[in-house]
Write an enzyme that holds these catalytic residues in place. Sequence first.
Site, mmCIF file in Angstrom:
data_model
loop_
_atom_site.group_PDB
_atom_site.id
_atom_site.type_symbol
_atom_site.label_atom_id
_atom_site.label_comp_id
_atom_site.label_asym_id
_atom_site.label_seq_id
_atom_site.Cartn_x
_atom_site.Cartn_y
_atom_site.Cartn_z
ATOM 1 N N ASP A 221 0.827 -1.212 0.000
ATOM 2 C CA ASP A 221 0.000 0.000 0.000
ATOM 3 C C ASP A 221 0.859 1.259 0.000
ATOM 4 O O ASP A 221 2.080 1.186 0.121
ATOM 5 C CB ASP A 221 -0.980 -0.012 1.196
ATOM 6 C CG ASP A 221 -0.280 -0.157 2.551
ATOM 7 O OD1 ASP A 221 0.965 -0.200 2.596
ATOM 8 O OD2 ASP A 221 -0.990 -0.231 3.561
ATOM 9 N N ASN B 211 -7.491 -0.725 13.723
ATOM 10 C CA ASN B 211 -8.908 -0.860 13.342
ATOM 11 C C ASN B 211 -9.146 -2.122 12.511
ATOM 12 O O ASN B 211 -10.200 -2.266 11.897
ATOM 13 C CB ASN B 211 -9.362 0.372 12.547
ATOM 14 C CG ASN B 211 -8.457 0.652 11.363
ATOM 15 O OD1 ASN B 211 -7.515 -0.099 11.107
ATOM 16 N ND2 ASN B 211 -8.737 1.716 10.636
ATOM 17 N N HIS C 212 -7.466 -2.895 9.835
ATOM 18 C CA HIS C 212 -7.159 -2.794 8.397
ATOM 19 C C HIS C 212 -5.960 -3.661 8.054
ATOM 20 O O HIS C 212 -5.091 -3.924 8.884
ATOM 21 C CB HIS C 212 -6.999 -1.342 7.936
ATOM 22 C CG HIS C 212 -5.737 -0.655 8.294
ATOM 23 N ND1 HIS C 212 -5.503 0.666 8.002
ATOM 24 C CD2 HIS C 212 -4.611 -1.068 8.928
ATOM 25 C CE1 HIS C 212 -4.311 1.008 8.417
ATOM 26 N NE2 HIS C 212 -3.751 -0.015 8.991
ATOM 27 N N GLU D 50 -9.688 -0.629 4.543
ATOM 28 C CA GLU D 50 -10.263 -0.045 5.760
ATOM 29 C C GLU D 50 -11.584 -0.731 6.101
ATOM 30 O O GLU D 50 -12.149 -1.455 5.273
ATOM 31 C CB GLU D 50 -10.488 1.456 5.517
ATOM 32 C CG GLU D 50 -9.214 2.216 5.159
ATOM 33 C CD GLU D 50 -8.265 2.355 6.336
ATOM 34 O OE1 GLU D 50 -8.723 2.505 7.476
ATOM 35 O OE2 GLU D 50 -7.048 2.306 6.126
HETATM 36 C C1 GLP Z 1 -0.397 1.026 8.279
HETATM 37 C C2 GLP Z 1 0.190 0.568 6.935
HETATM 38 C C3 GLP Z 1 0.097 -0.915 6.752
HETATM 39 C C4 GLP Z 1 0.457 -1.571 8.048
HETATM 40 C C5 GLP Z 1 -0.607 -1.319 9.085
HETATM 41 C C6 GLP Z 1 -0.212 -1.705 10.502
HETATM 42 O O1 GLP Z 1 -1.266 2.088 8.121
HETATM 43 N N1 GLP Z 1 -0.349 1.255 5.804
HETATM 44 O O2 GLP Z 1 0.974 -1.296 5.707
HETATM 45 O O3 GLP Z 1 0.602 -2.959 7.861
HETATM 46 O O4 GLP Z 1 -1.059 0.010 9.033
HETATM 47 O O5 GLP Z 1 0.786 -0.837 10.990
HETATM 48 P P1 GLP Z 1 1.677 -1.095 12.266
HETATM 49 O O6 GLP Z 1 2.446 -2.336 11.988
HETATM 50 O O7 GLP Z 1 2.559 0.112 12.380
HETATM 51 O O8 GLP Z 1 0.748 -1.265 13.417
#
Ligand code: GLP
Length: 245
Positions: free
Chosen positions: A67, A136, A138, A143
């Site tokens: 992403d 959340n 995602h 989302e």
């Molecule tokens: C972010 C990124 C994702 C990531 C996720 C979890 O917004 N766009 O690629 O896997 O959310 O992030 P984190 O590992 O910092 O909790």
Amino acid sequence: MNILIGQDFDEFSAVGAGRVAAFIRENPGKLLCFAAGDTPLGIYQALIAMQARGEVDLNSMYYVGLDEWVGIGYETKGSCAQVMQDTFYGPAGIEAGRIRVFNGLASDLEKECEDVNRWIAARGGIALTLLGIGMNGHIGFNEPFVDPERETLLVDLDEVTAEVGTKYFDGSSCPIKGITVGVKRLKEADQVILAACGEKKGGILKQTLVETPTIAVPSSLMQDHDQLTIITDTDAFRAMWGAGV
Ligand code: GLP
């Protein structure tokens, strides 16, 4: 579903790297889709160390970025492109021709989605994806209430994503749109690894694994994948059982 639990972040990372390295050894030339975010950073370091010891050849694979935030690119610290290049693709010595990341600065973002989707299709689809679970639920920028039938898509980011996202940008506000590989493509992967660590991820881990799958929690849509591995640590796992959802 397999659940692997590390005692701490280092063990969590070593377990994750071991799993990915085993897949790479058995499936050279296939396409991997790795998340940015904080969760997998130790896994990337461990993979690079394994490569230095001759235990895995990371340059035998292809990589598609999961992403990107819309409106920024490699030049912006905190972009997915920058995080992945500086923590993984660069130090691992992956040839540029083996990597396709979303261009968050593309003037035609729908075309960018189509181009990335075609690039994935040309490599036979994603063989393994390593996903971090967001607060959340995602996965990538899929989302809550995402259309699970999309292969790649442009999205309006959820409030929680915008709030949590400031951590990548030294506390400054982050972009309001994202571009991502969709749930459909991720579910088509031969192997899916969902990673979550730390006490704060306990509640969303429970919603992901134990509660009825719902589009309100995109990570839960992976529950029925027949090659699903969960990698977590004791802090998240303990918090999961203490979490009221
Ligand atoms: C972010 C990124 C994702 C990531 C996720 C979890 O917004 N766009 O690629 O896997 O959310 O992030 P984190 O590992 O910092 O909790």
